[in-house]
Structures are given as structure tokens and as C-alpha cells.
Design an enzyme around this catalytic site. Sequence first.
Site, PDB file in Angstrom:
ATOM      1  N   TYR A 473     -19.539   4.828 -45.776  1.00 26.66           N
ATOM      2  CA  TYR A 473     -20.549   4.117 -46.579  1.00 26.66           C
ATOM      3  C   TYR A 473     -20.024   2.765 -47.082  1.00 26.66           C
ATOM      4  O   TYR A 473     -20.270   2.369 -48.210  1.00 26.66           O
ATOM      5  CB  TYR A 473     -21.029   4.978 -47.762  1.00 26.66           C
ATOM      6  CG  TYR A 473     -21.160   6.433 -47.398  1.00 26.66           C
ATOM      7  CD1 TYR A 473     -22.078   6.834 -46.421  1.00 26.66           C
ATOM      8  CD2 TYR A 473     -20.353   7.397 -47.978  1.00 26.66           C
ATOM      9  CE1 TYR A 473     -22.186   8.170 -46.048  1.00 26.66           C
ATOM     10  CE2 TYR A 473     -20.453   8.734 -47.604  1.00 26.66           C
ATOM     11  CZ  TYR A 473     -21.361   9.106 -46.647  1.00 26.66           C
ATOM     12  OH  TYR A 473     -21.474  10.425 -46.271  1.00 26.66           O
ATOM     13  N   HIS A 474     -19.338   2.030 -46.184  1.00 27.45           N
ATOM     14  CA  HIS A 474     -18.754   0.742 -46.554  1.00 27.45           C
ATOM     15  C   HIS A 474     -19.215  -0.394 -45.642  1.00 27.45           C
ATOM     16  O   HIS A 474     -18.394  -1.183 -45.173  1.00 27.45           O
ATOM     17  CB  HIS A 474     -17.220   0.816 -46.495  1.00 27.45           C
ATOM     18  CG  HIS A 474     -16.603   1.779 -47.447  1.00 27.45           C
ATOM     19  ND1 HIS A 474     -15.296   2.223 -47.313  1.00 27.45           N
ATOM     20  CD2 HIS A 474     -17.090   2.370 -48.567  1.00 27.45           C
ATOM     21  CE1 HIS A 474     -15.012   3.057 -48.294  1.00 27.45           C
ATOM     22  NE2 HIS A 474     -16.087   3.174 -49.073  1.00 27.45           N
ATOM     23  N   PRO A 475     -20.496  -0.556 -45.337  1.00 26.80           N
ATOM     24  CA  PRO A 475     -20.903  -1.645 -44.441  1.00 26.80           C
ATOM     25  C   PRO A 475     -20.670  -3.012 -45.078  1.00 26.80           C
ATOM     26  O   PRO A 475     -20.931  -3.207 -46.269  1.00 26.80           O
ATOM     27  CB  PRO A 475     -22.390  -1.383 -44.210  1.00 26.80           C
ATOM     28  CG  PRO A 475     -22.829  -0.631 -45.427  1.00 26.80           C
ATOM     29  CD  PRO A 475     -21.655   0.229 -45.803  1.00 26.80           C
TER      30      PRO A 475
END
Length: 538
Positions: A473-475
Site C-alpha cells: 500500500y505504498h504507491p
Amino acid sequence: MTEEFDFIIVGAGTAGCVLANRLTENGKYSVLLLEAGGSDLSIWIQMPIGYGRTFFDRRINWMYDTEPVEALGGRRSYWPRGKVIGGSGSINAMVYVRGQPHDFDDWKALGNVGWGWDDVLPYFKKSEDFDWHSAHHGRGGPQHVTDISPYVHPVCHSFVETAQALGFAASSDFNGARPEGVGYYQINTRGGWRASTANAFLHPARKRKSLALQTHAHAQRILFDGNRAVGVAYLHKGMLCEAKARREVIVSGGAINSPQLLMLSGIGDAGQLQKSGIAPVVDAKAVGRNLQDHIAVSYFYKVRTATLNDVLHPLFGKIRAGLRYMADRAGPLSLSVNQSGGFVRSDQTKAHPNLQLYFSPVSYTKTPLSERKLLNPDPFSAFLLSHNPCRPTSRGHIELASADPRDYPVIHPNYLATQEDIDDVLAGNRLLRELVRTRPLADIITEELIPGAEVVGDDALLSDFRARADTVYHPTSTCMMGSDPTASVVDARLKVHRTEGLRVIDASVFPNITSGNTNAPTVMVAEKGAAMVLEDAK
């Protein structure tokens, strides 16, 4: 109905909340903050461990799905993103990691003057209120950072001792003098509550007359006069509204929504925009490109000692933990489940840490993500051990599905597209297996539940990674910062190339993803970005 402000900020997420506070601090400028979601005043948001419930709550979560990923066997990846005041910082696991100093020196080396480690450290410290003060930490800033090492579940100590037995250095502070090594994560909480930038920056600023917040306001497009941004059109309660900006429009929608809004507004690949029926304002082919993300896999182990499963699975345990939290805002509900881990090199030929490790004293094997239900711990003692490459070299992209702002953009993560990323995955798989064969972890493990002891060898473990790995969840980086207008979206002052009065300030501007959780560096970018906006407004 049209109103006029000095600045309009699109997105009250992690970065937008910081900007709203800093730009109204001196009282000289009026600011409109637009947020597509609603209030963050929910116990499930404010209670730290409540993100297990918000993970699949469409009322406060965009709940994106990517396109099928070839390297993951054609699986789609689920990408939760906050659609609420505080953005993804209101639904994340609160881990506070700045990244490794070389991450930012690499930003500077790419031509982004003023973005090296020595340049950005003061902006990290400006936002911080650590439990302690040192030359490496801020004290007295808006956002509290809690040292959870005295409160972690005891089984976490077995992981740290095991990693040290394998020769990895201990790090007492991933944000201190020695960020490399293994230890315990710090988290954004204050007094047992989530310390999002909404709580730390936005809510204290809302009493200022110079700040206007409009929730449930879905930005449709940026308004231009020539190539100058002059306002924003947004949908509110079924009505199309417009707001004008005397000075600047600042896009802070994050790595998915920011490039989407730019493209909807005519900033993007001209040929692609025309196919969607959008008149180009600036031909900017880099918009939506350079997408980067961390991808991880978890190994599940059944153990002979108690874990958080024993506390949080039984109904009585849940009740007792809830009563403890109500009494003094302490106990397991006041923490994240990501309690220990580290940043390590898989071998000494690596110049910097290439793997991030996570040790969680809990497991969720009975709740497949495909079911999209509340995450509930397993009914037996177990833990998760995970890894992801720190600096993946694969690049994906985001594109429009249509010219309708209500249609979700199309997300292509393009995971494992390079041999370097595959090599890091293989190294991480080997390391997890080496850790669980080493004491003291080896002494408490009774069974490898997933992937299972029968899965051995690089080929089998890589196949398992492709079958089970997913986003952390680190775009980032879809509006990449750089000096070349043909290969980047914003310059070193975060201004959109070939436009006036328009900036992007959020994680989408990262030139490269950082080695770790991305919330803290997003706050730093917003602090530094706000300072630049105010400097240019003089």
C-alpha cells in the site's frame, strides 16, 4: 456558485492536511481544502488497531483494484486508499519510517536540487513530536511519534534476537543515527489515539477563518486560462460548483488521484487524452507513468507460545482489550500489529539495505482478501513474517478509463518486471526461511502453515511469491519530480512543467520510492512544499 480563494488544495489526505495548516498559519492567505470523502470522526479510524475494520469500508476507502498482473499469475491487486479526511493516513498501520538517507540523496542526484538528505531532514524534524529529543529527531512539532518498544508483544523479542544471531545489527531507532538493522517500529499515535495529519495538522487549524473545508467535494477538473490554473470544478451534493484560485491550485490527491485529475484536466499524453475526448492543455507524457510500489509476501507460523491471536480472537479477549483501551487508551488496541522488523542487506555486496522485514505477532489465514471481510485473527497461536524489496526497479502506470471523473482510473502495477526485483524477492524468501531455522524463533515454531515445509527451492518459493504476494500500500511517483519536462511532471519546486499556478504536493512526486513506509516522507514533502509555496507568494 463561485467563490475565490488565494489557494485551493485538492485532497485532505496526508499531504493536504499539512498544507492547509501551514498555508493558513500566518493569516495572510485564504485556503479552500476540497475532500471527496467525509469526516474522520469514527472510533474505527481513531483507535489505532481499528484499521482492520476500515480496510474494506467503502464509505471511507476508495477500494481500488488493479488490472491483472502478469507476474502475479494474472491476479488483480487490491489497493485500499483513504477517501476521508486524513486520506490514507486515516486508515493505515501508522508505521513511522522516514526512509534511508541515501534515498533522498538519490533524489538530489537525479537533478532535484534541494532534495538531498541534509536538505529534507529539517522538514522531517519540523513536523515531528518524538517521545524523546536528539539531533536526529524533532520535538514539539504537530505530529506525535510513539516509541512502542516497551509495549510490543513479547514474541517480537524472539524475532529481533534471532535476526541478531544471524549477524544483523540491532537498530534502536529506524529514524535515528542507525536506520539500518532490526528492531521495533515507531508509530504515529498520541495518548493511544491515531496521530494522523488530520488530527495533528488539520483539526487544530479548522478554527481559522482563513481556512474553508468542503467535504464530499469530488474534484472534476482544474480550470485553466491558457496554461495557468485559475480554479477547480467539483461536484458537491449533486451540484457542479466552481472555486477560483487567485494564486495557486495545489493537487494533493495521492499517487492515484493526482495523475487522474491532471489527465481529466488536460495535462497528460495528448494522444491518449484526445482518445478519451479530453482537449489537451499540456502534452505531458510522464503523467501517470513511473508508478512504483512495494510488494511483499508473508509466511505464517504456528507456535507453542502465546501471540496476539490468543488475545484478539476470542470474544472475551476482544471485550477485555476493549475495556482496557477505554480505561487508559493502552493495550493491544492502542498499537499497530506491525511491531518489529527492520532494514537489512541480503548480502554484503549490497551498498544499502535492499529488504524490509516485518514481524507481526498475529495471523489472518482464515480471512482471504478476496472475501473483503473484517480482518479477524486466527483461533490458534501464530505469527506472520514478511519481506519486501526496499527499492523496486519495476515501473507501472496509471491511465484514465474514460473522461468521466466517477470512473476509477486503470492501474497497471507491473510488478516483478525486472530481474533485479526478482533477485531481491528470491533473497528475501531465503532469508525468511533462514530466520525460522535459527534460535530462538526455531524453538517456538511448531509448523509452517503457509507456504508449507514442502515448498522448497528458489523456483517453488518464487512461484509461491507470484501466487500470494501483494501490495504494501505504498504507491508513489506517478507525478514524478525532475528537471526534464519530457520525463517528469513537476520541477524541484513541485510546479507542474509548462503550467503556471499549479503544483502537485504528495507522494506522487517522489522521484523514487523510499526504503520503507511512505507516510512520513509524504509529510516531509508537504512541509517542504508548503514552505516553497509561501516563499513564492511573497
